[in-house]
Design an enzyme around this catalytic site. Structure first.
Site, mmCIF file in Angstrom:
data_model
loop_
_atom_site.group_PDB
_atom_site.id
_atom_site.type_symbol
_atom_site.label_atom_id
_atom_site.label_comp_id
_atom_site.label_asym_id
_atom_site.label_seq_id
_atom_site.Cartn_x
_atom_site.Cartn_y
_atom_site.Cartn_z
ATOM 1 N N TRP A 187 0.510 -1.251 0.081
ATOM 2 C CA TRP A 187 -0.043 -0.303 -0.073
ATOM 3 C C TRP A 187 0.981 1.254 0.015
ATOM 4 C CZ3 TRP A 187 -0.354 3.776 4.160
ATOM 5 C CH2 TRP A 187 -1.165 4.794 3.684
ATOM 6 N N HIS A 188 1.959 1.177 0.744
ATOM 7 C CA HIS A 188 2.850 2.337 0.696
ATOM 8 C C HIS A 188 3.414 2.609 -0.779
ATOM 9 C CE1 HIS A 188 2.494 1.670 5.301
ATOM 10 N NE2 HIS A 188 2.834 2.967 5.296
ATOM 11 N N GLY A 189 3.659 1.816 -1.163
ATOM 12 C CA GLY A 189 4.370 2.022 -2.733
ATOM 13 C C GLY A 189 4.425 0.688 -3.359
#
Length: 500
Positions: free
Chosen positions: A341-343
């Protein structure tokens, strides 16, 4: 949205009196906040971001409507899954566009087609991750009948919930209904549904604490986090081979502190602004760098995200209900998805995997200790239960892992992360030491030891303001702001977590 810019400050000062003139009409106040949120989203992002938010909100409202009027569980489940899968696809299409956008743009160019949709002007709509998570939570609440017809949100109310300018860019994730461990400044459960639908006139909540949170949040972000980035972190991460081992170590620790100050400072500002508007938003950080193991860390760091992952990924997978082995698999899956989700880079995947593996190791360790040294009083957290030294050792080990893992956050590729660790191990000779590195390491150690007292800073400053006569209260506020302006590096920095 940059809450420490002059433009935002002036805009909020204009909004504040208008908002409270409408105090007898809370629904009108909501409408005002909705309009302000959409205008700010247009100004800070683009018309595309506003359109994406509106159409996503309308789609969720359609799914909710048909779910509520459905008589069979099967039909309700269909609308739930349609909304959840659609939300995931919606997020993925925008968030991971770099995986396919260049190829599509190149293909269209080869066929003589030029469109801005797939060229370099493609931008991630501001806040898409946060309001998508809110949308999924809302869908699940409706499906479980925790949100019933009279308590459901109209389209305009849902737009207010998803598009609230305080939370849209970097959270916290304000759920429609209460969630375990998600509490406000007074440790009470808080949710969006009751606050949006309440017809009771609002009032400013804890005004001295609100002002204290805003000032301290500005200081943490604009002064301390920015200084750490410019002096200790950015130069080393840009070219680690030029720096000595101690410099690299200071940069690694400095980045974790910078990230914490940046994000917790943002959260402080948001919660403070919310209190001034009579809104209770969840606290996102509760002294995470004092956690005695990684489980405890995730109960204290980015709480609105960690509880969302727990409730909407880990528990639906089965949580700990399907045996010890599957519990560990569920943990690993939840943490890997958190990383993704963060990248979309491998760095984030391995960051999530590393956290998952350490959590599994903790669980396996607890199981082994319970087997060889059975004790009805202790089933988990054995190291911390040994006393002060055991707890201190746990805190130390947890912080070391968290700091080293965050290298994967700061670097863009695994090769860059490897270069950081290689310089940390090999550059201990023939490279001059930067003058600030040792004092910085000592200062960070001192702050860490004082952390329990420093964490109570907002309450302490609020109490000081409360004791002063009303006419004198602006004096320390203005002095604190002047100090921040004088000590902070030039320029108004953006918030780091807005990039995730």
């Amino acid at each position: 949205m940059n809450f420490i810019s002059v433009e935002f400050a002036l805009g909020f000062l204009l909004l504040f009196p208008l908002y409270w003139v409408l105090q007898p009409w809370p629904r009108t106040q909501n409408l005002l906040l909705t309009v302000v949120g959409l205008v700010l989203l247009w100004l800070y992002a683009s018309g595309v971001a506003v359109a994406v938010l509106f159409f996503y909100t309308a789609a969720i409202r359609v799914c909710v409507h048909f779910s509520m009027i459905s008589l069979s569980n099967r039909t309700r489940s269909f609308w739930l899954w349609l909304g959840v899968v659609g939300s995931i696809v919606h997020l993925g299409v925008w968030k991971y566009s770099e995986l396919y956008r260049p190829a599509i743009a190149h293909m269209l160019t080869d066929h003589g087609v030029s469109t801005p949709v797939f060229d370099s002007s493609w931008l991630l709509p501001l806040g898409i991750s946060y309001y998508t998570f809110q949308g999924i939570s809302y869908l699940i609440g409706v499906h479980r009948r925790e949100i019933l017809g009279p308590k459901s949100l109209r389209l305009i109310d849902l737009l207010h919930h998803f598009g609230l300018f305080l939370t849209i860019s970097s959270g916290p994730i304000l759920r429609a209904i209460n969630a375990k461990h998600l509490t406000d400044y007074s440790d009470k459960p808080c949710n969006a549904l009751e606050q949006i639908l309440s017809g009771k006139p609002r009032s400013i909540e804890a005004p001295m604490l609100a002002i204290s949170l805003i000032i301290i949040g500005i200081g943490k972000k604009w002064w301390l986090a920015s200084w750490l980035g410019q002096v200790a972190v950015d130069p080393v991460f840009s070219n680690p081979s030029l720096y000595q081992t101690v410099d690299v170590l200071a940069a690694i620790y400095g980045y974790t502190l910078q990230l914490f100050l940046d994000f917790s400072g943002y959260s402080d500002i948001v919660v403070g602004l919310g209190l001034l508007l009579g809104l209770r938003l969840p606290i996102n950080f509760r002294t995470p760098l004092l956690a005695h193991n990684l489980r405890e860390f995730w109960n204290r760091w980015h709480i609105s995200l960690s509880t969302w992952i727990r409730d909407h990924i880990y528990l639906p997978l089965g949580g700990s209900r399907r045996g010890f082995a599957l519990t560990q698999v569920n943990l690993a899956v939840a943490m890997v998805l958190s990383g993704i989700w963060h990248g979309y880079g491998l760095n984030f995947l391995f960051w999530g995997l590393a956290h998952g593996l350490i959590l599994i190791t903790l669980n396996v360790g607890d199981r082994l200790i319970a087997f060889f040294f059975p004790s009805p009083e202790r089933t988990r957290d054995h190291l911390a239960s040994l006393g002060l030294l055991g707890r201190a050792a746990g805190v130390f080990a947890t912080v070391q892992f968290v700091c080293m893992a965050f290298v994967l956050f700061r670097t863009r590729t695994l090769a860059e992360a490897r270069a950081i660790f290689q310089s940390l191990v090999e550059n201990f000779h023939d490279i001059p030491l930067q003058a600030h590195s040792l004092p910085l390491l000592l200062s960070m150690t001192g702050l860490w030891l004082l952390y329990p007292k420093l964490a109570r800073g907002p309450e302490g400053f609020a109490n000081c303001l409360q004791r002063l006569p009303s006419l004198l209260r602006p004096v320390p506020v203005v002095l604190a702001l002047l100090l921040i302006v004088l000590m902070a590096p030039p320029g108004i920095p953006g918030f780091i977590y807005a990039n995730f």
